[in-house]
Every structure is written in C-alpha cells, then in structure tokens.
Motif scaffolding. Structure first.
Motif, PDB file in Angstrom:
ATOM      1  N   PRO A 253       7.990 -57.561 -55.814  1.00  0.00           N
ATOM      2  CA  PRO A 253       6.738 -56.950 -56.238  1.00  0.00           C
ATOM      3  C   PRO A 253       6.602 -55.531 -55.732  1.00  0.00           C
ATOM      4  CG  PRO A 253       6.367 -58.527 -54.478  1.00  0.00           C
ATOM      5  CD  PRO A 253       7.788 -58.681 -54.890  1.00  0.00           C
ATOM      6  N   ASP A 254       6.073 -54.689 -56.611  1.00  0.00           N
ATOM      7  CA  ASP A 254       5.847 -53.299 -56.255  1.00  0.00           C
ATOM      8  C   ASP A 254       4.627 -53.219 -55.363  1.00  0.00           C
ATOM      9  OD1 ASP A 254       5.685 -50.609 -56.114  1.00  0.00           O
ATOM     10  OD2 ASP A 254       5.174 -50.280 -58.225  1.00  0.00           O
ATOM     11  N   VAL A 255       4.746 -52.496 -54.249  1.00  0.00           N
ATOM     12  CA  VAL A 255       3.626 -52.385 -53.331  1.00  0.00           C
ATOM     13  C   VAL A 255       2.688 -51.257 -53.718  1.00  0.00           C
ATOM     14  CG1 VAL A 255       4.895 -53.324 -51.404  1.00  0.00           C
ATOM     15  CG2 VAL A 255       4.930 -50.870 -51.782  1.00  0.00           C
ATOM     16  N   ALA A 256       3.052 -50.469 -54.698  1.00  0.00           N
ATOM     17  CA  ALA A 256       2.166 -49.399 -55.143  1.00  0.00           C
ATOM     18  C   ALA A 256       1.069 -49.990 -56.002  1.00  0.00           C
ATOM     19  CB  ALA A 256       2.951 -48.364 -55.941  1.00  0.00           C
ATOM     20  N   PRO A 257      -0.073 -49.310 -56.099  1.00  0.00           N
ATOM     21  CA  PRO A 257      -1.154 -49.814 -56.932  1.00  0.00           C
ATOM     22  C   PRO A 257      -0.712 -50.000 -58.365  1.00  0.00           C
ATOM     23  CG  PRO A 257      -1.915 -48.037 -55.522  1.00  0.00           C
ATOM     24  CD  PRO A 257      -0.434 -48.081 -55.380  1.00  0.00           C
ATOM     25  N   ARG A 258      -1.217 -51.062 -58.971  1.00  0.00           N
ATOM     26  CA  ARG A 258      -0.792 -51.379 -60.331  1.00  0.00           C
ATOM     27  C   ARG A 258      -1.595 -50.590 -61.347  1.00  0.00           C
ATOM     28  NH1 ARG A 258      -1.760 -56.148 -57.938  1.00  0.00           N
ATOM     29  NH2 ARG A 258      -3.621 -56.510 -59.156  1.00  0.00           N
ATOM     30  N   GLY A 259      -0.958 -50.346 -62.474  1.00  0.00           N
ATOM     31  CA  GLY A 259      -1.658 -49.745 -63.602  1.00  0.00           C
ATOM     32  C   GLY A 259      -1.958 -48.280 -63.382  1.00  0.00           C
ATOM     33  N   ALA A 260      -2.775 -47.722 -64.287  1.00  0.00           N
ATOM     34  CA  ALA A 260      -3.122 -46.308 -64.227  1.00  0.00           C
ATOM     35  C   ALA A 260      -4.562 -46.139 -63.795  1.00  0.00           C
ATOM     36  CB  ALA A 260      -2.885 -45.661 -65.594  1.00  0.00           C
ATOM     37  N   LEU A 261      -5.059 -47.026 -62.925  1.00  0.00           N
ATOM     38  CA  LEU A 261      -6.438 -46.946 -62.482  1.00  0.00           C
ATOM     39  C   LEU A 261      -6.614 -45.724 -61.584  1.00  0.00           C
ATOM     40  CD1 LEU A 261      -7.073 -50.680 -61.577  1.00  0.00           C
ATOM     41  CD2 LEU A 261      -7.624 -49.495 -63.696  1.00  0.00           C
ATOM     42  N   GLY A 262      -7.741 -45.042 -61.746  1.00  0.00           N
ATOM     43  CA  GLY A 262      -8.034 -43.883 -60.934  1.00  0.00           C
ATOM     44  C   GLY A 262      -9.395 -43.340 -61.297  1.00  0.00           C
ATOM     45  N   LEU A 263      -9.776 -42.274 -60.615  1.00  0.00           N
ATOM     46  CA  LEU A 263     -11.095 -41.701 -60.861  1.00  0.00           C
ATOM     47  C   LEU A 263     -11.232 -41.164 -62.275  1.00  0.00           C
ATOM     48  CD1 LEU A 263     -11.786 -39.872 -57.481  1.00  0.00           C
ATOM     49  CD2 LEU A 263     -12.618 -42.102 -58.265  1.00  0.00           C
ATOM     50  N   ALA A 264     -10.118 -40.923 -62.955  1.00  0.00           N
ATOM     51  CA  ALA A 264     -10.198 -40.492 -64.354  1.00  0.00           C
ATOM     52  C   ALA A 264     -10.813 -41.571 -65.235  1.00  0.00           C
ATOM     53  CB  ALA A 264      -8.805 -40.112 -64.869  1.00  0.00           C
ATOM     54  N   GLY A 265     -10.824 -42.816 -64.760  1.00  0.00           N
ATOM     55  CA  GLY A 265     -11.398 -43.907 -65.534  1.00  0.00           C
ATOM     56  C   GLY A 265     -12.827 -44.250 -65.143  1.00  0.00           C
ATOM     57  N   LEU A 266     -13.515 -43.316 -64.470  1.00  0.00           N
ATOM     58  CA  LEU A 266     -14.889 -43.601 -64.046  1.00  0.00           C
ATOM     59  C   LEU A 266     -15.829 -43.842 -65.230  1.00  0.00           C
ATOM     60  CD1 LEU A 266     -15.579 -41.215 -61.020  1.00  0.00           C
ATOM     61  CD2 LEU A 266     -15.456 -43.717 -61.027  1.00  0.00           C
ATOM     62  N   ASP A 267     -15.641 -43.075 -66.291  1.00  0.00           N
ATOM     63  CA  ASP A 267     -16.531 -43.250 -67.452  1.00  0.00           C
ATOM     64  C   ASP A 267     -16.420 -44.660 -68.015  1.00  0.00           C
ATOM     65  OD1 ASP A 267     -17.532 -40.711 -67.261  1.00  0.00           O
ATOM     66  OD2 ASP A 267     -16.069 -39.822 -68.631  1.00  0.00           O
ATOM     67  N   THR A 268     -15.194 -45.164 -68.103  1.00  0.00           N
ATOM     68  CA  THR A 268     -15.001 -46.543 -68.574  1.00  0.00           C
ATOM     69  C   THR A 268     -15.603 -47.532 -67.589  1.00  0.00           C
ATOM     70  OG1 THR A 268     -12.956 -45.877 -69.683  1.00  0.00           O
ATOM     71  CG2 THR A 268     -13.277 -48.225 -69.300  1.00  0.00           C
ATOM     72  N   LEU A 269     -15.480 -47.224 -66.300  1.00  0.00           N
ATOM     73  CA  LEU A 269     -15.986 -48.133 -65.275  1.00  0.00           C
ATOM     74  C   LEU A 269     -17.509 -48.246 -65.316  1.00  0.00           C
ATOM     75  CD1 LEU A 269     -15.320 -49.877 -62.798  1.00  0.00           C
ATOM     76  CD2 LEU A 269     -15.492 -47.807 -61.400  1.00  0.00           C
ATOM     77  N   VAL A 270     -18.187 -47.131 -65.564  1.00  0.00           N
ATOM     78  CA  VAL A 270     -19.654 -47.163 -65.518  1.00  0.00           C
ATOM     79  C   VAL A 270     -20.266 -47.606 -66.847  1.00  0.00           C
ATOM     80  CG1 VAL A 270     -19.678 -45.353 -63.775  1.00  0.00           C
ATOM     81  CG2 VAL A 270     -19.914 -44.728 -66.193  1.00  0.00           C
ATOM     82  N   ALA A 271     -19.459 -47.729 -67.896  1.00  0.00           N
ATOM     83  CA  ALA A 271     -20.008 -48.102 -69.206  1.00  0.00           C
ATOM     84  C   ALA A 271     -20.768 -49.430 -69.155  1.00  0.00           C
ATOM     85  CB  ALA A 271     -18.898 -48.141 -70.246  1.00  0.00           C
ATOM     86  N   PRO A 272     -20.214 -50.507 -68.536  1.00  0.00           N
ATOM     87  CA  PRO A 272     -20.978 -51.759 -68.480  1.00  0.00           C
ATOM     88  C   PRO A 272     -22.283 -51.619 -67.694  1.00  0.00           C
ATOM     89  CG  PRO A 272     -18.663 -52.156 -68.003  1.00  0.00           C
ATOM     90  CD  PRO A 272     -18.868 -50.682 -67.974  1.00  0.00           C
ATOM     91  N   VAL A 273     -22.281 -50.744 -66.682  1.00  0.00           N
ATOM     92  CA  VAL A 273     -23.497 -50.540 -65.896  1.00  0.00           C
ATOM     93  C   VAL A 273     -24.567 -49.879 -66.761  1.00  0.00           C
ATOM     94  CG1 VAL A 273     -24.436 -49.551 -63.776  1.00  0.00           C
ATOM     95  CG2 VAL A 273     -22.063 -50.345 -63.829  1.00  0.00           C
ATOM     96  N   ARG A 274     -24.144 -48.888 -67.512  1.00  0.00           N
ATOM     97  CA  ARG A 274     -25.093 -48.238 -68.427  1.00  0.00           C
ATOM     98  C   ARG A 274     -25.593 -49.231 -69.480  1.00  0.00           C
ATOM     99  NH1 ARG A 274     -21.394 -42.816 -68.873  1.00  0.00           N
ATOM    100  NH2 ARG A 274     -22.447 -41.590 -67.251  1.00  0.00           N
ATOM    101  N   ALA A 275     -24.678 -50.062 -69.966  1.00  0.00           N
ATOM    102  CA  ALA A 275     -25.074 -51.034 -70.975  1.00  0.00           C
ATOM    103  C   ALA A 275     -26.088 -52.029 -70.424  1.00  0.00           C
ATOM    104  CB  ALA A 275     -23.846 -51.780 -71.502  1.00  0.00           C
ATOM    105  N   ALA A 276     -26.096 -52.204 -69.109  1.00  0.00           N
ATOM    106  CA  ALA A 276     -27.060 -53.119 -68.486  1.00  0.00           C
ATOM    107  C   ALA A 276     -28.426 -52.459 -68.297  1.00  0.00           C
ATOM    108  CB  ALA A 276     -26.525 -53.588 -67.144  1.00  0.00           C
ATOM    109  N   GLY A 277     -28.565 -51.223 -68.752  1.00  0.00           N
ATOM    110  CA  GLY A 277     -29.853 -50.542 -68.670  1.00  0.00           C
ATOM    111  C   GLY A 277     -30.026 -49.679 -67.451  1.00  0.00           C
ATOM    112  N   VAL A 278     -28.979 -49.467 -66.688  1.00  0.00           N
ATOM    113  CA  VAL A 278     -29.056 -48.613 -65.503  1.00  0.00           C
ATOM    114  C   VAL A 278     -28.584 -47.207 -65.877  1.00  0.00           C
ATOM    115  CG1 VAL A 278     -28.264 -48.288 -63.135  1.00  0.00           C
ATOM    116  CG2 VAL A 278     -28.601 -50.602 -64.005  1.00  0.00           C
ATOM    117  N   GLU A 279     -29.351 -46.231 -65.495  1.00  0.00           N
ATOM    118  CA  GLU A 279     -28.971 -44.841 -65.758  1.00  0.00           C
ATOM    119  C   GLU A 279     -27.923 -44.421 -64.732  1.00  0.00           C
ATOM    120  OE1 GLU A 279     -30.948 -40.389 -65.477  1.00  0.00           O
ATOM    121  OE2 GLU A 279     -32.264 -42.127 -65.783  1.00  0.00           O
ATOM    122  N   VAL A 280     -26.769 -43.979 -65.209  1.00  0.00           N
ATOM    123  CA  VAL A 280     -25.655 -43.630 -64.326  1.00  0.00           C
ATOM    124  C   VAL A 280     -25.294 -42.167 -64.521  1.00  0.00           C
ATOM    125  CG1 VAL A 280     -23.296 -44.141 -63.621  1.00  0.00           C
ATOM    126  CG2 VAL A 280     -24.768 -45.993 -64.449  1.00  0.00           C
TER     127      VAL A 280
END
Length: 387
Positions: A253-280
């Motif tokens: 197993p690779d010990v490096a973080p998997r996938g291309a996750l990073g701060l560049a994906g913040l918009d995708t990360l906060v989308a469900p929060v916004r959809a829940a009615g929270v202003e982000v």
C-alpha cells in the motif's frame, strides 16, 4: 538437497582432533630423538598421550589445562625421558587457552617455559650438547608467540562473526519494527480518512433525509432534491470505501494520501453544506503548487471534518473557510456562527483526530468557542515537508 559440508563439526570432534594431533607430534619427537639420551620407552609415550588428553579440558578449564601441562613437562624431564623441548608439548595448550580468552595465562605460561628451558641450558655444565644456542631460544620464543597469537586470532575472528550475526539480527528486528510502525501508521491514516469522509457524507445523508421526510406530501420538489443529495452523498461514501478496500488489498500500500484531494476541491466540499441551507464563504489564497501533496490532502481532511461538525452540532447559519500561506506555513481556519461547544470544548473524537493529523505533520490545531459566539477550528501546518 542439503550438503553435509555446510554443517559445522561438533566441538568435541574438534577437541579430539586437536588432542590427537598434539599426542602425535610429541610422540614423533620422542621417537626421532637424535641424541639417543633419555628413556624413550612406553612411559614417555604415555606422557605424550597425557599432554594430548589435557587439551580436552580447554573448553571447561583452560587455566587448569595450562597448569597441568606445565607440571607435566617438568615431571617428564625430572623422570629423565627423551628430550622433546620445553615449549613443544605445551603448544596445543597455549593455543587452546588463548583461543578460549585466556591469552594472559597462555603468554605467562609460555614465558615461564622458555625461561625454565633457558635456565637449565645455561646452568648445565655437565652436558656440552645441552648448551643454549640462539636457534633454540628463538625456536622456543617463536613457538610460544605463534601458539598464543593463533589462539587470539581465532578467538577474535569468532567474536567478530558473533557480533556480525548479532548486528544482522538486530537490524532485521529493527526493520521488522519499522515495517510494523509503517503499517500501523497506514492503518491510522486510513481510519482517519474513513472517519472524516464517511462521517461527512453520512451527516449530509442524515440532514437531507430529514428534509425529505418533512417535505414528502407537502413539497415534492424539495423532497426529490433532498433525496438527490442523499444519493450523491451515499455515492461518495461508496467511492471512498471502494478506494480504501483497494488500498487494503494492495500488497504494498502507498503511504501517500490517496486521490487528488486538496484545497482545490473546497468548492465541491462545501456544496453539500450550502445545499443544507448554510451560507458558506470560501477564501482560498493558496497558490497552486505552494503546498506539498501530503499537506494539501491533510488540510482538505481537516476542513472536511470541521464542516461535518458544523452540520452535526453547530446549528449555524454561516460558515467561513479561509486558507493562506505565509512564511512557509499554511493557516486554515473554519469558523461558524453557531452555538459553540459549550463548557467542554475540543473533546470530540473528530477534533482529536484533527489534532493528531496536524501533529504528525509538524503542525498544530486549536479549536474553541469564539468571543462573539460560534466556533473556530484553526490549523497551522508547514507548507511543505522536508524530503
């Protein structure tokens, strides 16, 4: 097929061979006495056998072996047997004692034998043939030095092999321990990732499932939209579980973080929060390439866990996510205007995991209520890791 040559001989076999060799050498010298002086009968050959037999004591009592050999040489000459030299009968004993770590005793006994032989040669005026010659003196000294030196060399070589084997064993244990630590670190990393991701998605699922339950029969469009959010969150969770299973099944197993996750994906990360009615509000001032992959992925996970806590516990209306690099350090802050943590801030499992993640990377993480209300999670991480 195993070769018998690779199996070391029994220690007793070695001792018996050395004893027989010593006996044979002394017996040959007795039989080849050129002067014809002294008794060369059976008793003399019994002394030869006795000198050899004493070698069998070399492992259990090397000093006793030396003393008995010295006394045996003195007794041999006192009984008038054929001359064999003072040092020659003791060569095997001198070597054996030095090889067993008694080099001082061996050297001392050899010097005494040489001194005794020299003394009698010098003081014997009745037999001109027994006069001391330089050849005899050098021969006795050389035999003593060679026997002691060979014994010491064999002992040092054996100790060197033992140290090498010990170092090899310790190195193997250290490598196994390091491999176990790497495996444990990988398990902890996977556990943290699963906790952050699955917890985040399941929080979204629970939130929108509640919205759908309330909207059914009254606002079907809202119910359908909420169920769509549930479906997206569940799909994201399944994708993460598949990726984790793939890593766990990998033999290396690779010990490096998997996938291309990073701060560049913040918009995708906060989308469900916004959809829940929270202003982000997202403010990402991190330039592309300014963070190492490990730090970038860790910052994403910290932000993900902080937003999950907002959905679960904060009852917030607004959330602010800020990320910036200054002086080689990344500062990530997630703040909300919710109800805060109350009298026991920062004691949850998620917060402990975020602190652990930051600490492993040489950073810090603080979490607590804001003076004006709400809650803040602030992580300070190095922008890059040393190679």
């Amino acid at each position: 097929m195993t070769s018998s040559a690779t199996t070391p001989p029994s220690p007793w076999v070695t001792d018996v061979v050395l004893a027989l060799a010593s006996t044979l050498v002394v017996a040959v010298v007795i039989a080849a006495d050129p002067s014809g002086q002294g008794d060369a009968g059976a008793a003399a050959y019994l002394f030869a056998a006795g000198f050899g037999a004493l070698v069998l004591l070399r492992r259990t009592a090397p000093r006793t072996m030396l003393v008995l050999t010295f006394l045996g040489v003195c007794a041999y000459y006192a009984l008038g047997f054929a001359p064999i030299g003072m040092v020659l009968p003791a060569v095997a004993a001198l070597y054996a004692a030095a090889e067993r770590g008694r080099a001082g005793w061996a050297a001392g006994t050899g010097l005494v034998l040489v001194a005794v032989a020299t003394w009698f040669r010098v003081t014997d005026d009745d037999d001109p043939s027994a006069a001391l010659t330089a050849y005899d003196l050098v021969t006795n000294v050389a035999l003593t030095a060679a026997a002691v030196a060979l014994g010491v060399a064999v002992r040092l070589a054996r100790e060197a092999r033992e140290r090498t084997a010990l170092v090899r064993e310790l190195t193997a244990e250290q490598e196994a321990h390091a491999a176990q630590e790497r495996l444990q670190a990988e398990r902890l990393r996977i556990a943290r990732d699963l906790h952050d991701t699955v917890g985040h998605h399941l929080s979204v699922v629970a939130l929108h499932a509640g919205v759908a339950d309330e909207a059914v029969g009254r606002d079907d469009d809202a119910a359908r939209d909420a169920l769509a959010r549930v479906r997206e969150a569940a799909s994201g969770t399944l994708d993460e579980l598949r990726a984790t299973v793939k890593v766990l099944r990998s033999p290396t197993p690779d010990v490096a973080p998997r996938g291309a996750l990073g701060l560049a994906g913040l918009d995708t990360l906060v989308a469900p929060v916004r959809a829940a009615g929270v202003e982000v509000e997202v403010r990402d001032d991190v330039a592309p390439g300014s963070l190492s992959d490990t730090i970038d992925a860790a910052a994403y996970r910290i932000a993900q866990e902080a937003l999950t806590n907002v959905l679960r516990h904060a009852d917030a209306r607004r959330v602010r996510v800020e990320a910036a690099v200054d002086g080689g350090r990344l500062r990530l802050a997630v703040t909300d205007d919710g109800r805060g943590a109350g009298p026991s801030p920062g004691t949850g499992t998620g917060l402990a995991g975020m602190r652990e993640r930051a600490g492993l990377l040489g950073g810090t993480l603080t979490a607590g209520d804001l003076p004006a209300g709400g809650f803040a999670v602030v992580a300070d991480l190095p922008a890059t890791l040393p190679r």
